[in-house]
Scaffold this motif. Sequence first.
Motif, PDB file in Angstrom:
ATOM      1  N   VAL A  97       0.840  -1.196   0.000  1.00  0.00           N
ATOM      2  CA  VAL A  97       0.000   0.000   0.000  1.00  0.00           C
ATOM      3  C   VAL A  97       0.879   1.252   0.000  1.00  0.00           C
ATOM      4  O   VAL A  97       1.817   1.357   0.804  1.00  0.00           O
ATOM      5  CB  VAL A  97      -0.931   0.007   1.224  1.00  0.00           C
ATOM      6  CG1 VAL A  97      -1.792   1.266   1.248  1.00  0.00           C
ATOM      7  CG2 VAL A  97      -1.796  -1.249   1.247  1.00  0.00           C
ATOM      8  N   VAL A  98       0.568   2.173  -0.889  1.00  0.00           N
ATOM      9  CA  VAL A  98       1.278   3.455  -0.971  1.00  0.00           C
ATOM     10  C   VAL A  98       0.244   4.566  -0.801  1.00  0.00           C
ATOM     11  O   VAL A  98      -0.657   4.714  -1.640  1.00  0.00           O
ATOM     12  CB  VAL A  98       2.006   3.625  -2.321  1.00  0.00           C
ATOM     13  CG1 VAL A  98       2.752   4.955  -2.357  1.00  0.00           C
ATOM     14  CG2 VAL A  98       2.955   2.462  -2.576  1.00  0.00           C
ATOM     15  N   ALA A  99       0.343   5.323   0.266  1.00  0.00           N
ATOM     16  CA  ALA A  99      -0.590   6.435   0.475  1.00  0.00           C
ATOM     17  C   ALA A  99      -0.372   7.489  -0.603  1.00  0.00           C
ATOM     18  O   ALA A  99       0.751   7.973  -0.794  1.00  0.00           O
ATOM     19  CB  ALA A  99      -0.394   7.037   1.854  1.00  0.00           C
ATOM     20  N   THR A 100      -1.437   7.837  -1.311  1.00  0.00           N
ATOM     21  CA  THR A 100      -1.369   8.872  -2.359  1.00  0.00           C
ATOM     22  C   THR A 100      -2.553   9.826  -2.213  1.00  0.00           C
ATOM     23  O   THR A 100      -3.372   9.973  -3.130  1.00  0.00           O
ATOM     24  CB  THR A 100      -1.361   8.241  -3.764  1.00  0.00           C
ATOM     25  OG1 THR A 100      -2.455   7.316  -3.863  1.00  0.00           O
ATOM     26  CG2 THR A 100      -0.052   7.528  -4.037  1.00  0.00           C
ATOM     27  N   PRO A 101      -2.676  10.497  -1.068  1.00  0.00           N
ATOM     28  CA  PRO A 101      -3.798  11.429  -0.899  1.00  0.00           C
ATOM     29  C   PRO A 101      -3.679  12.623  -1.836  1.00  0.00           C
ATOM     30  O   PRO A 101      -2.607  12.924  -2.358  1.00  0.00           O
ATOM     31  CB  PRO A 101      -3.655  11.857   0.559  1.00  0.00           C
ATOM     32  CG  PRO A 101      -2.188  11.720   0.847  1.00  0.00           C
ATOM     33  CD  PRO A 101      -1.752  10.509   0.081  1.00  0.00           C
ATOM     34  N   ALA A 132      -1.170  17.921  -0.944  1.00  0.00           N
ATOM     35  CA  ALA A 132      -1.062  16.468  -0.778  1.00  0.00           C
ATOM     36  C   ALA A 132      -0.978  15.780  -2.134  1.00  0.00           C
ATOM     37  O   ALA A 132      -0.210  14.814  -2.300  1.00  0.00           O
ATOM     38  CB  ALA A 132      -2.257  15.944   0.011  1.00  0.00           C
ATOM     39  N   TYR A 133      -1.743  16.276  -3.101  1.00  0.00           N
ATOM     40  CA  TYR A 133      -1.728  15.668  -4.432  1.00  0.00           C
ATOM     41  C   TYR A 133      -0.332  15.765  -5.066  1.00  0.00           C
ATOM     42  O   TYR A 133       0.188  14.780  -5.602  1.00  0.00           O
ATOM     43  CB  TYR A 133      -2.765  16.350  -5.325  1.00  0.00           C
ATOM     44  CG  TYR A 133      -2.892  15.693  -6.669  1.00  0.00           C
ATOM     45  CD1 TYR A 133      -3.748  14.609  -6.844  1.00  0.00           C
ATOM     46  CD2 TYR A 133      -2.149  16.121  -7.748  1.00  0.00           C
ATOM     47  CE1 TYR A 133      -3.845  13.977  -8.067  1.00  0.00           C
ATOM     48  CE2 TYR A 133      -2.231  15.494  -8.975  1.00  0.00           C
ATOM     49  CZ  TYR A 133      -3.079  14.419  -9.131  1.00  0.00           C
ATOM     50  OH  TYR A 133      -3.161  13.785 -10.353  1.00  0.00           O
ATOM     51  N   LEU A 134       0.278  16.941  -4.984  1.00  0.00           N
ATOM     52  CA  LEU A 134       1.616  17.123  -5.556  1.00  0.00           C
ATOM     53  C   LEU A 134       2.648  16.281  -4.815  1.00  0.00           C
ATOM     54  O   LEU A 134       3.558  15.706  -5.431  1.00  0.00           O
ATOM     55  CB  LEU A 134       2.000  18.600  -5.541  1.00  0.00           C
ATOM     56  CG  LEU A 134       1.154  19.503  -6.457  1.00  0.00           C
ATOM     57  CD1 LEU A 134       1.467  20.964  -6.202  1.00  0.00           C
ATOM     58  CD2 LEU A 134       1.380  19.153  -7.921  1.00  0.00           C
ATOM     59  N   ASP A 135       2.515  16.189  -3.507  1.00  0.00           N
ATOM     60  CA  ASP A 135       3.422  15.323  -2.733  1.00  0.00           C
ATOM     61  C   ASP A 135       3.266  13.871  -3.177  1.00  0.00           C
ATOM     62  O   ASP A 135       4.255  13.132  -3.280  1.00  0.00           O
ATOM     63  CB  ASP A 135       3.133  15.448  -1.240  1.00  0.00           C
ATOM     64  CG  ASP A 135       3.662  16.741  -0.639  1.00  0.00           C
ATOM     65  OD1 ASP A 135       4.510  17.403  -1.283  1.00  0.00           O
ATOM     66  OD2 ASP A 135       3.235  17.099   0.486  1.00  0.00           O
ATOM     67  N   ARG A 143       5.925  11.077  -4.660  1.00  0.00           N
ATOM     68  CA  ARG A 143       6.070   9.710  -4.154  1.00  0.00           C
ATOM     69  C   ARG A 143       6.001   8.715  -5.304  1.00  0.00           C
ATOM     70  O   ARG A 143       6.782   7.751  -5.358  1.00  0.00           O
ATOM     71  CB  ARG A 143       4.980   9.381  -3.140  1.00  0.00           C
ATOM     72  CG  ARG A 143       5.037  10.169  -1.856  1.00  0.00           C
ATOM     73  CD  ARG A 143       4.221   9.479  -0.772  1.00  0.00           C
ATOM     74  NE  ARG A 143       4.934   8.323  -0.246  1.00  0.00           N
ATOM     75  CZ  ARG A 143       4.400   7.421   0.564  1.00  0.00           C
ATOM     76  NH1 ARG A 143       3.135   7.525   0.928  1.00  0.00           N
ATOM     77  NH2 ARG A 143       5.113   6.409   0.995  1.00  0.00           N
ATOM     78  N   ALA A 144       5.050   8.917  -6.197  1.00  0.00           N
ATOM     79  CA  ALA A 144       4.911   8.005  -7.331  1.00  0.00           C
ATOM     80  C   ALA A 144       6.145   8.058  -8.230  1.00  0.00           C
ATOM     81  O   ALA A 144       6.612   7.011  -8.723  1.00  0.00           O
ATOM     82  CB  ALA A 144       3.651   8.349  -8.119  1.00  0.00           C
ATOM     83  N   GLY A 178       9.340   4.856  -9.251  1.00  0.00           N
ATOM     84  CA  GLY A 178       9.951   4.462 -10.523  1.00  0.00           C
ATOM     85  C   GLY A 178       9.263   3.284 -11.191  1.00  0.00           C
ATOM     86  O   GLY A 178       9.925   2.425 -11.792  1.00  0.00           O
ATOM     87  N   ALA A 179       7.926   3.233 -11.108  1.00  0.00           N
ATOM     88  CA  ALA A 179       7.190   2.112 -11.697  1.00  0.00           C
ATOM     89  C   ALA A 179       7.398   2.050 -13.209  1.00  0.00           C
ATOM     90  O   ALA A 179       7.421   3.081 -13.884  1.00  0.00           O
ATOM     91  CB  ALA A 179       5.702   2.255 -11.383  1.00  0.00           C
TER      92      ALA A 179
END
Length: 292
Positions: free
Chosen positions: A144-148, A187-190, A194-195, A199-200
């Motif tokens: 799980v990766v928090a992406t708020p 939060a969206y930009l943060d 994170r994404a 490096g997917a």
Amino acid sequence: MDLPPAPVDPRTSWDLPAFGQMPVTEVLSDTVTRVLAPNPSPMTLDGTNTYVVGHPGRAAIVVDPGPDDADHLDRVVATAADRDVEVAAIVVTHHHVDHTEAAAALGARLGCPVHAPLQADTAHAGRVLADGDVVDVPGFEVRVVATPGHCADHVAFRLGDGALLTGDHVLGRGTSVVAHPDGDLVAYLDSLRRALAIGAHVLHPGHGPTLSEDPQAVLHFYADHREFRLKQILAAIDAGAATPAELVATIYAEVDRRLWGAAEASTRAALDHLAASGQLRTDRDGRVQRTG
């Protein structure tokens, strides 16, 4: 203020299926199969993407079951059978109904728990998902990766093979909504950062086609697009717009009006960000003004 050129969406030159031409069921990799829900709209694009994730012959999860549509759920169950997987859990990326409506019903049908970022969306002994959690799927890692930002409870799922299921944080077409007041632009930009750091090698979005040609370029475009919108808002205020509705009518004049409500939500999130950074203030009548 003079605006810089608008950022260019790298997907415009990619060989992606045209709107309405995505297959209903598509095997995307050895471990990921997409089942497209029959709920297309200006907000859901081609429809909600439901994913069956797991190695054939082993356990699997279903991500974002989507609308409670009998034919769609039959296709999800049939896809699991065709892929020779047993669904061990259902997980959702966030609470919006186009992703969660069928979760409890599908969990009951398959006899498995529903895990979600919010307690209200869990079912059948499911648990609340938090950043860094690992979903229990024997032989396969789902982290799980928090992406708020799109909304406060949004998460993505990083697979052991390096893919990222992005939910509504990043879409296969266009850009996502920062759904103010639940959504937050900072939060969206943060979350975009994170994404990027993950490096997917491929992004499987909640709506629209899978992005594999250059996922990092799409993430950079998303960030650049948001920064450009901030500049557009400041320029429109300088030109006389003073309310969210006036800003939307100016900035999104060429956009389908059915999307103006979503555009206003993102605009309000941007105004909150600009006010918090000291660039704007709101007068007694609720009209925004530049501080400088």
